[in-house]
Design a protein around this motif. Structure first.
Motif, mmCIF file in Angstrom:
data_model
loop_
_atom_site.group_PDB
_atom_site.id
_atom_site.type_symbol
_atom_site.label_atom_id
_atom_site.label_comp_id
_atom_site.label_asym_id
_atom_site.label_seq_id
_atom_site.Cartn_x
_atom_site.Cartn_y
_atom_site.Cartn_z
ATOM 1 N N GLU A 179 0.849 -0.858 -0.354
ATOM 2 C CA GLU A 179 0.131 -0.036 -0.042
ATOM 3 C C GLU A 179 1.023 1.222 0.444
ATOM 4 O O GLU A 179 0.000 2.560 0.081
ATOM 5 N N LEU A 180 2.135 1.156 0.389
ATOM 6 C CA LEU A 180 3.065 2.223 0.174
ATOM 7 C C LEU A 180 3.557 2.722 -0.767
ATOM 8 O O LEU A 180 3.763 2.430 -2.074
ATOM 9 N N VAL A 181 3.432 4.188 -0.736
ATOM 10 C CA VAL A 181 3.859 5.225 -2.179
ATOM 11 C C VAL A 181 5.429 5.660 -1.174
ATOM 12 O O VAL A 181 5.022 6.477 -0.189
ATOM 13 N N GLU A 182 6.548 6.712 -2.446
ATOM 14 C CA GLU A 182 7.423 7.276 -1.238
ATOM 15 C C GLU A 182 6.115 8.867 -1.439
ATOM 16 O O GLU A 182 4.953 9.130 -2.118
ATOM 17 N N THR A 194 4.581 6.339 2.707
ATOM 18 C CA THR A 194 5.960 6.015 3.506
ATOM 19 C C THR A 194 6.094 6.437 4.250
ATOM 20 O O THR A 194 6.846 7.690 4.036
ATOM 21 N N SER A 195 5.242 7.112 5.652
ATOM 22 C CA SER A 195 5.866 8.222 6.503
ATOM 23 C C SER A 195 6.818 7.887 7.109
ATOM 24 O O SER A 195 8.201 8.262 7.983
ATOM 25 N N ASN A 196 6.991 6.277 7.938
ATOM 26 C CA ASN A 196 7.905 5.504 7.946
ATOM 27 C C ASN A 196 9.683 5.867 7.950
ATOM 28 O O ASN A 196 10.495 5.923 8.793
ATOM 29 N N SER A 197 9.781 5.810 6.796
ATOM 30 C CA SER A 197 11.002 5.156 5.956
ATOM 31 C C SER A 197 12.084 6.363 6.288
ATOM 32 O O SER A 197 12.880 6.767 6.729
ATOM 33 N N VAL A 198 11.609 8.227 6.158
ATOM 34 C CA VAL A 198 12.065 8.758 6.875
ATOM 35 C C VAL A 198 12.516 8.802 8.170
ATOM 36 O O VAL A 198 13.584 9.590 8.772
ATOM 37 N N GLN A 199 11.257 9.065 8.835
ATOM 38 C CA GLN A 199 11.300 8.985 10.278
ATOM 39 C C GLN A 199 12.130 7.826 10.936
ATOM 40 O O GLN A 199 12.813 8.463 11.795
ATOM 41 N N TYR A 214 16.983 1.629 1.514
ATOM 42 C CA TYR A 214 16.666 0.089 0.693
ATOM 43 C C TYR A 214 15.697 0.478 -0.631
ATOM 44 O O TYR A 214 14.682 -0.197 -1.187
ATOM 45 N N GLY A 215 14.318 1.415 0.592
ATOM 46 C CA GLY A 215 12.903 1.933 -0.563
ATOM 47 C C GLY A 215 11.949 0.504 -0.257
ATOM 48 O O GLY A 215 12.105 -0.195 1.082
ATOM 49 N N ILE A 216 11.078 0.934 -0.432
ATOM 50 C CA ILE A 216 9.522 -0.087 -0.129
ATOM 51 C C ILE A 216 9.556 -1.066 -1.090
ATOM 52 O O ILE A 216 10.047 -2.014 -2.484
ATOM 53 N N ALA A 217 10.026 -2.564 0.158
ATOM 54 C CA ALA A 217 9.443 -4.266 -0.371
ATOM 55 C C ALA A 217 8.327 -4.053 -0.498
ATOM 56 O O ALA A 217 7.469 -3.759 0.133
#
Ligand code: AMP
Ligand code: MG
Length: 391
Positions: A179-182, A194-199, A214-217
């Motif tokens: 469900e995630l997009v940058e 995806t808020s978790n990535s940068v957080q 490493y981005g979204i798997a």
């Protein structure tokens, strides 16, 4: 399901301290010291004037005192002073032999062309005595100390220009979820950013680690395996967000096992963030965090940060203090220890922030603390003391 204290113990017990390295002083900022540092000098290194004024003998006050010279900071005094004499002296200058106090210039007035008179009844000594802060050989900083600006200054003052510090852990961050997009993309009908990535990247960097994202798997076993394998080969620690729950597409635990990671726990009695997972490989570690952003934040505070510091040889003891509740507090279920967003006022009172659950990132966005509600406790009266941890 284990308690938070048990989970923390496991995490800390498995952290092998990374090898240290020497770095130039400026680069030691935000790193963890890996050696005890002794002082190579007395501090202050000489009896030093703490004020601008006149160095003299207390027995001669109030004067008049004959001014026989001037002592500037950085220049040794030309000689000493005798009875009835004084030298004009600047802050930081060496106190001349014979003087036992410095009278402040504000409390003097001229007495003829080359003498002064003390205008007060009494004076402080206004002399910093040689070695009163530190004597040569004293340990000024212990290993395990995190180096902030004040520690950098202290290291500089004792000539420690290439301190030994712990290597920064390399941490790979992976977000999982179909469900995630940058964040720079407009989410589609069933998507979220995806808020978790940068957080997570920022939260982990704040602890002093070097982060690679490493981005979204995608929620697909082979895709996840490819990214996890790469991240494991390039880092000391891999932190994943999402995919650790009981859903049909939560592939993280199996993928970790397939990659030789021994999972030591996969649920902790903490709300939010129960499915937090910790595993150890031959030379790497994996932490799987639940995808809801508040869970990710709280577990990063509670487990990831202490673990990263432990890899750097630092015992992380964040401030936890007891403060009175400004309002009553109630919760429906009390089967887990709760860590909820709260606001601590200058008065010291704690107000729980309106919180709808672990996806409610806005609630932590305006919090300045997490409030800890013990397991088994469903409610608190107004004024009851609760534990709060500043964030
Ligand atoms: P999961 O842990 O994968 O079951 O995800 C739990 C919830 O967190 C779901 O509502 C996800 O959409 C959401 N979520 C998962 N990953 C992220 C992320 N990287 N950023 C924001 N929300 C996420
Ligand atoms: Mg998911």
């Amino acid at each position: 399901m284990i308690t938070y204290e048990e989970a923390l113990r496991i995490v800390l017990d498995h952290a092998r301290v990374l090898e240290p390295e020497r770095v130039p002083l400026r680069d030691a900022a935000n790193r963890v010291l890996a050696e005890d540092v002794p002082s190579d000098i007395d501090m202050p290194p000489f009896d030093k004037a703490a004020m601008d004024g006149y160095a003299c003998r207390r027995a001669d006050l109030p004067g008049p005192l004959r001014v026989i010279g001037v002592v500037q900071a950085g220049r040794p005094p030309a000689g000493g002073i005798g009875p009835g004499e004084c030298m004009k002296i600047m802050t930081g200058a060496v106190v001349p032999p014979g003087a036992d106090c410095v009278i402040m210039v504000e409390y003097t007035e001229p007495a003829g062309s080359s003498a002064v008179h003390f205008t007060k009844r009494d004076t402080d000594t206004n002399i910093c005595v040689r070695g009163e802060d530190t004597t040569t050989g004293d340990i000024v900083l212990r290993r395990g100390t995190r180096i902030g600006p004040q520690q950098i200054g202290l290291l500089a003052s004792v000539g420690c220009v290439r301190p030994l510090v712990a290597r920064r852990p390399r941490v790979g961050v992976i977000a999982t979820g179909d469900e995630l997009v940058e964040p720079d993309r407009q989410p589609g009908p069933a998507e979220i950013r995806t808020s978790n990535s940068v957080q997570l990247c920022v939260h982990i960097e704040e602890a002093g680690a070097i982060v690679a994202y490493y981005g979204i798997a995608r929620d697909e076993a082979d895709a996840l395996d490819t990214i996890v394998r790469r991240a494991l080969s390039e880092n000391d620690v891999v932190v994943l967000s999402g995919g650790v729950s009981m859903g049909d597409f939560d592939f993280v635990p199996d993928t970790l096992r397939k990659n030789g990671i021994d999972i030591l726990f996969d649920s902790v009695a903490v709300k939010p963030g129960k499915p937090t997972t910790f595993g150890v490989g031959a030379s790497t570690y994996c932490i799987g965090l639940p995808g809801n952003p508040v869970s990710t934040f709280v577990q990063c505070e509670l487990l990831v940060k202490p673990f990263l510091y432990a890899l750097m040889g630092r015992e992380y003891a964040p401030a936890l203090f007891r403060a009175p509740l400004a309002t009553p507090y109630r919760r429906k279920k009390a089967d887990r220890q709760g860590w909820f967003p709260a606001s601590v006022a200058e008065s010291g009172e704690v107000t729980p922030i309106d919180y709808h659950g672990p996806a409610h990132l806005g609630a932590v966005g305006c919090a300045n603390a997490l409030m800890m509600i013990p397991r088994g406790v469903p409610e608190f009266e107004k004024g009851a003391l609760v534990s709060v941890r500043p964030i």
